[in-house]
Design an enzyme around this catalytic site. Structure first.
Site, PDB file in Angstrom:
ATOM      1  N   TYR A 155      -7.637   2.339   4.029  1.00 43.10           N
ATOM      2  CA  TYR A 155      -7.775   0.897   4.263  1.00 43.10           C
ATOM      3  C   TYR A 155      -6.723   0.112   3.488  1.00 43.10           C
ATOM      4  O   TYR A 155      -6.075  -0.795   4.019  1.00 43.10           O
ATOM      5  CB  TYR A 155      -9.176   0.464   3.844  1.00 43.10           C
ATOM      6  CG  TYR A 155      -9.518  -0.972   4.148  1.00 43.10           C
ATOM      7  CD1 TYR A 155      -9.853  -1.364   5.445  1.00 43.10           C
ATOM      8  CD2 TYR A 155      -9.530  -1.932   3.138  1.00 43.10           C
ATOM      9  CE1 TYR A 155     -10.187  -2.680   5.724  1.00 43.10           C
ATOM     10  CE2 TYR A 155      -9.861  -3.240   3.410  1.00 43.10           C
ATOM     11  CZ  TYR A 155     -10.196  -3.614   4.699  1.00 43.10           C
ATOM     12  OH  TYR A 155     -10.518  -4.930   4.971  1.00 43.10           O
ATOM     13  N   LYS A 159      -3.720  -2.244   5.077  1.00 47.73           N
ATOM     14  CA  LYS A 159      -3.625  -3.676   4.771  1.00 47.73           C
ATOM     15  C   LYS A 159      -2.330  -3.993   4.016  1.00 47.73           C
ATOM     16  O   LYS A 159      -1.738  -5.065   4.222  1.00 47.73           O
ATOM     17  CB  LYS A 159      -4.846  -4.126   3.955  1.00 47.73           C
ATOM     18  CG  LYS A 159      -6.159  -4.061   4.724  1.00 47.73           C
ATOM     19  CD  LYS A 159      -6.129  -4.925   5.971  1.00 47.73           C
ATOM     20  CE  LYS A 159      -7.480  -4.968   6.673  1.00 47.73           C
ATOM     21  NZ  LYS A 159      -7.470  -5.825   7.881  1.00 47.73           N
TER      22      LYS A 159
END
Length: 248
Positions: A155, A159
């Protein structure tokens, strides 16, 4: 700061932060295309909320990780609405786990949706906006992309990748009056965070200088600014909406 006459596509717009963004853009006059991939009921609920408030909205089902489906969906939206002025890359998933135990599938799924998905949508909309000589692209990042977090290597990588993608595309599209920016939320009070154990919430709040979680409307307000004419000279930037958790 009216958005009357503008068409906005919000990926992952059926719930949470995405829904709030849809409602805010519609409130200010935009016709909103609510994207979803697996929950039609939630998408319909978002549209009903927009219509009940006097706005315009329609639903578009497609998986942002599938480039072919994205291209087809955007072509269909242009055929229906005549244009696309605003793209909000909000669709995202998590597949948390410590790196030493993380399956390759979990890595690929998160990168495909959270990073490649944004790439697919930006690529599909860029030519449209360049031809119009006006456009606003905003990607929803995360404080985790700047700080990192144990158990979220996939993640965090996705990002963080959004930051580089945003700044590169901002340089490519700047001369066509298309701005490309992002918003990085911190911990926001949503269905996901409401399920956290109380001791976990307490730990999180101790890391936030303001001492409270944000609300989805705080993120929507930042997005609303970046798509406005008032932000015409802002591009390649990420606004951090996190109560001071990360200052950079």
């Amino acid at each position: 700061m009216s958005l009357a006459g503008k068409v906005a596509v919000v990926t992952g717009g059926s719930r949470g932060i995405g829904r709030e963004i849809c409602l805010r853009l519609a409130q200010d006059g935009a016709k909103v295309v609510v994207n979803y991939v697996s929950n039609p009921t939630a998408a319909e609920e978002t549209v009903r909320g927009i219509v009940a408030a006097g706005g315009e909205a329609l639903i578009s089902k497609f998986d942002v990780a599938d480039a072919g489906l994205v291209q087809e969906a955007f072509a269909s939206i242009v055929a229906q609405c005549g244009r696309i002025d605003i793209l909000i890359n909000n669709a995202g998933i998590t597949r948390d786990g410590l790196l030493i135990k993380m399956k390759e599938e979990s890595w690929d799924q998160v990168l495909d949706t959270n990073l490649k998905g944004a790439f697919n949508c930006i690529k599909a909309v860029s030519r449209i906006m360049m031809k119009q000589r006006w456009g606003r692209i905003v990607s929803i990042g995360s404080v985790i992309g700047s700080l990192g977090n144990a158990g979220q290597a996939n993640y965090a990588a996705a990002k963080a990748g959004l930051i580089g993608l945003t700044r590169s595309v901002a340089r490519e599209l700047a001369t066509r009056n298309v701005t490309v920016n992002g918003v990085s939320p911190g911990y926001i009070d949503t269905d996901m965070t409401s399920e956290l154990a109380e001791d976990v919430k307490a730990t999180i709040l101790n890391e936030i200088p303001m001492g409270v979680m944000g609300e989805a409307r705080d993120v929507a307000a930042a997005v609303r600014y970046l798509v406005s004419e008032e932000a015409r000279y802002v591009t390649g930037q990420f606004l951090h909406v996190n109560g001071g958790m990360f200052m950079g």
